[in-house]
Design an enzyme around this catalytic site. Sequence first.
Site, PDB file in Angstrom:
ATOM      1  N   GLU A 118      55.038  55.716  30.456  1.00 52.56           N
ATOM      2  CA  GLU A 118      56.267  56.498  30.237  1.00 52.56           C
ATOM      3  C   GLU A 118      56.028  57.441  29.101  1.00 52.56           C
ATOM      4  OE1 GLU A 118      57.971  52.480  31.244  1.00 52.56           O
ATOM      5  OE2 GLU A 118      56.068  53.422  30.661  1.00 52.56           O
ATOM      6  N   GLU A 126      33.354  35.799  44.407  1.00 53.61           N
ATOM      7  CA  GLU A 126      32.368  36.183  45.283  1.00 53.61           C
ATOM      8  C   GLU A 126      31.421  34.935  45.697  1.00 53.61           C
ATOM      9  OE1 GLU A 126      30.193  39.847  44.887  1.00 53.61           O
ATOM     10  OE2 GLU A 126      31.686  40.698  43.595  1.00 53.61           O
ATOM     11  N   GLY A 159      29.958  31.403  47.242  1.00 50.43           N
ATOM     12  CA  GLY A 159      29.833  31.011  48.877  1.00 50.43           C
ATOM     13  C   GLY A 159      30.664  30.150  49.174  1.00 50.43           C
ATOM     14  N   ALA A 199      34.266  28.612  47.419  1.00 48.40           N
ATOM     15  CA  ALA A 199      35.734  29.325  48.210  1.00 48.40           C
ATOM     16  C   ALA A 199      36.514  28.150  48.751  1.00 48.40           C
ATOM     17  CB  ALA A 199      35.185  30.297  49.363  1.00 48.40           C
TER      18      ALA A 199
END
Length: 365
Positions: free
Chosen positions: A47, A286, A288, A292
């Site tokens: 703003e 990222e 493997g 994950a």
Amino acid sequence: MRRAVRLAALGLGSTSPNPVVGCVVLDAEGRPAGEGYHQRAGGPHAEIHALRAAGPRARGGTAYVTLEPCNHTGRTGPCAQALIEAGIARVRYAVADPTPGAAGGGATLRAAGIAAEQGLLADEAEEGNAAWLTSVRRGRPHVTWKYAASLDGRVAARDGTSRWITSAEARADVHRLRAESDAVVVGSGTLRTDDPHLAARGHPDAVQPLRVAVDTHATAVRPGARILDDAAPTLVAVAEDADIRALGAVGGRADVVWLPRAEHGLSVPALLDALYARGVRAVLLEGGPVLAGSFAAAGAVDRVVGYLAPVLLGAGPAALADAGIPTLADALRLRMTEAVRIGADLRITAVPAAGEAAAAPQKER
């Protein structure tokens, strides 16, 4: 407002632990007068940039802001008061500020006689500010899991070769994701196999993300590892009972954090807590398939970005290992938000479908 959303995105990767915000000011006749976005933590808010650009033309005009103007004094003054002093007649903001100390700007504006309305393009603004909103609402960083795979879902061939499954254009796009993130996380398997660098290349103005190595046994980060150079800061996460002598490879070139173990590797919630404490609000995972799977089992995947190459492998590791999903009925259902072609590949972006408990930790892994 759509222009304000696009402006806000210019701050991705450089504003943490603050939100990304965009603002467009129209004059009393509805003509563009000024615009701006939050560029860095501690700097002027969106703003303020827009009002400075508009100058006296802001009086009697309208401000479109992606997030409710703040109502508190931190490193900068309250934006709600700045809008009042500039003589703005109307404010439309997309998303209410969920922060207890900063919320209430809309009420302050209305109390000053300004027509303040909420909700315009709220979904688009929420998506653009997902990392910060997740951190405020859930008390942990927002996690994007990125992977690259063949069309049949393999991240490497049977012999372990994986460079390169996807195109140069897709790999360049991953560097954009890194530049928009506060931290990039990989596990010991990736460290040993790929010796990744993890810095954002091709984005000279980017604030380099924190490179995070999840090295449970303190044996995967070797002397001379690429993540130990000075291109970006590095954090090595090890088990709290790891042999400290094994950390010799770090050699003062990275910070080390000791975390509790889980069923497989380190505690994902503890890792996210440690990153949150360091000001990390956007994590790019990222790692493997195993890492994950641990994040998915912990309910800590907020967005999936998959790069699918038009190639078939037929064997080799799948993109996701065991994620604690025993039957199809327990699958983590996703809602696809985008599918675009990147070079020769397809980039698919998806988020947990409504009702999926991706934010609530499930069993430890």
